[in-house]
Enzyme design. Structure first.
Site, PDB file in Angstrom:
ATOM      1  N   HIS A 167      -3.404  -5.274   1.776  1.00 57.83           N
ATOM      2  CA  HIS A 167      -2.731  -5.489   3.068  1.00 57.83           C
ATOM      3  C   HIS A 167      -2.783  -6.947   3.525  1.00 57.83           C
ATOM      4  CE1 HIS A 167      -2.296  -1.228   4.547  1.00 57.83           C
ATOM      5  NE2 HIS A 167      -3.220  -1.024   3.620  1.00 57.83           N
ATOM      6  N   GLU A 170      -0.994  -8.325   5.626  1.00 54.51           N
ATOM      7  CA  GLU A 170      -0.670  -8.388   7.061  1.00 54.51           C
ATOM      8  C   GLU A 170      -1.915  -8.212   7.934  1.00 54.51           C
ATOM      9  OE1 GLU A 170      -0.311  -5.817   5.181  1.00 54.51           O
ATOM     10  OE2 GLU A 170      -0.641  -3.966   6.293  1.00 54.51           O
ATOM     11  N   CYS A 180       0.831  -1.212   0.000  1.00 59.22           N
ATOM     12  CA  CYS A 180       0.000   0.000   0.000  1.00 59.22           C
ATOM     13  C   CYS A 180       0.869   1.267   0.000  1.00 59.22           C
ATOM     14  CB  CYS A 180      -0.982  -0.066   1.156  1.00 59.22           C
ATOM     15  SG  CYS A 180      -2.482   0.845   0.814  1.00 59.22           S
TER      16      CYS A 180
HETATM   17  N1  LIG Z   1      -3.421   1.893   3.338  1.00 60.26           N
HETATM   18  C1  LIG Z   1      -2.501   2.661   2.812  1.00 60.26           C
HETATM   19  O1  LIG Z   1      -1.294   2.449   2.964  1.00 60.26           O
HETATM   20  C2  LIG Z   1      -3.008   3.856   2.056  1.00 60.26           C
HETATM   21  C3  LIG Z   1      -1.965   4.638   1.344  1.00 60.26           C
HETATM   22  C4  LIG Z   1      -2.509   6.008   0.989  1.00 60.26           C
HETATM   23  N2  LIG Z   1      -3.322   5.972  -0.185  1.00 60.26           N
HETATM   24  C5  LIG Z   1      -1.349   6.972   0.847  1.00 60.26           C
HETATM   25  O2  LIG Z   1      -1.319   7.800   0.060  1.00 60.26           O
HETATM   26  O3  LIG Z   1      -0.455   6.921   1.593  1.00 60.26           O
END
Ligand SMILES: NC(=O)CC[C@H](N)C(=O)O
Length: 248
Positions: A199, A201, A78
């Site tokens: 995610h 995790e 992410c």
């Molecule tokens: N769950 C996440 O890590 C979201 C990331 C988020 N969109 C960002 O810009 O950091």
């Protein structure tokens, strides 16, 4: 050597817990010199602008770039995916520093805002299927990014049909993408780099973690002191509940 988890902000504890479920010690990394003591690194999800500010404060960017360039295995989830991308769109004014190395363009909040977060079942890619278990996995997307384009050396591991997403009509970025392509990329691998927009995790399914551990040469060739105790898939229902909010 142990597995490092960048611990500036975000879901680093959850990654360390997932590694622990596999019998592997994950250590928190906050300073550049700590990168010298780990053979691989997980960059967790969280909020990439905040994480980048903290990384800058701790002078971590040069060391992180060196780590990637040295060919050490790095997995970004992410916000971690955003960190690894060569290019990001949808950034806050002034942008944010990236580690780079992954030949792709990422849209930071592709699926919309926090309330447009969602979970869905996705097919397990072939390379991860070797870890055993069912043919699909639960993908948790939290204000998630998506990969808009990839370079020739990038292997696409997972993509998501945009029609499956409820928010499809309320996000102009999604509508634009939908016209040209019905799917958007959410997991990739390029050499030593693994990146997922979701995610793993936050689920009890450790297959993405055990796949990443196999990207670490000394674990893969058996010369490491780290021996994952559980290299095959265990059904989440057979496993004790670790803590909330691990998805069962
Ligand atoms: N769950 C996440 O890590 C979201 C990331 C988020 N969109 C960002 O810009 O950091």
């Amino acid at each position: 050597m142990v597995v490092g988890v960048l611990a500036l902000q975000g879901s680093f504890n959850e990654h360390i817990a997932a590694l622990k479920r596999l019998g592997v010690k994950g250590v928190e990394v906050r300073k550049p010199e700590q990168l010298l003591t780990v053979s691989s690194l997980i960059i967790p999800g969280g909020e990439s602008t905040t994480m980048a500010k903290l990384a800058e404060l701790h002078n971590l960017f040069p060391a992180l770039r060196d780590f990637v360039q040295m060919g050490k295995p790095v997995w970004g989830t992410c916000a971690g995916l955003i960190f690894l991308a060569n290019k990001a769109t949808g950034q806050k004014t002034g942008g944010q520093e990236l580690v780079g190395g992954l030949d792709c363009t990422v849209h930071r909040n592709f699926f919309g805002s926090q309330i447009q977060s969602f979970e869905t079942e996705l097919p397990v890619p072939q390379i991860v299927a070797k870890e055993g278990g069912p043919p699909s996995f639960r993908a948790v997307f939290i204000r998630a990014p998506a990969i808009l384009d990839v370079g020739p050396d990038v292997e696409v591991l997972a993509s998501i049909p945009l029609s499956a997403i409820e928010t499809i009509n309320s996000n102009p970025a999604i509508q634009k993408e939908e016209e040209s392509e019905k799917k958007v990329i959410v997991a990739v691998k390029q050499g030593n780099l693994l990146a997922t927009a979701f995610h793993p995790e936050l689920t009890a399914d450790t297959r993405w973690h055990s796949y990443f551990l196999k990207m670490v040469p000394e674990i893969a060739d058996g010369t490491s002191a780290i021996v994952p105790t559980s290299t095959t898939y265990q059904s989440p229902v057979e496993r004790p509940v670790i803590d909330f909010p691990i998805y069962q």
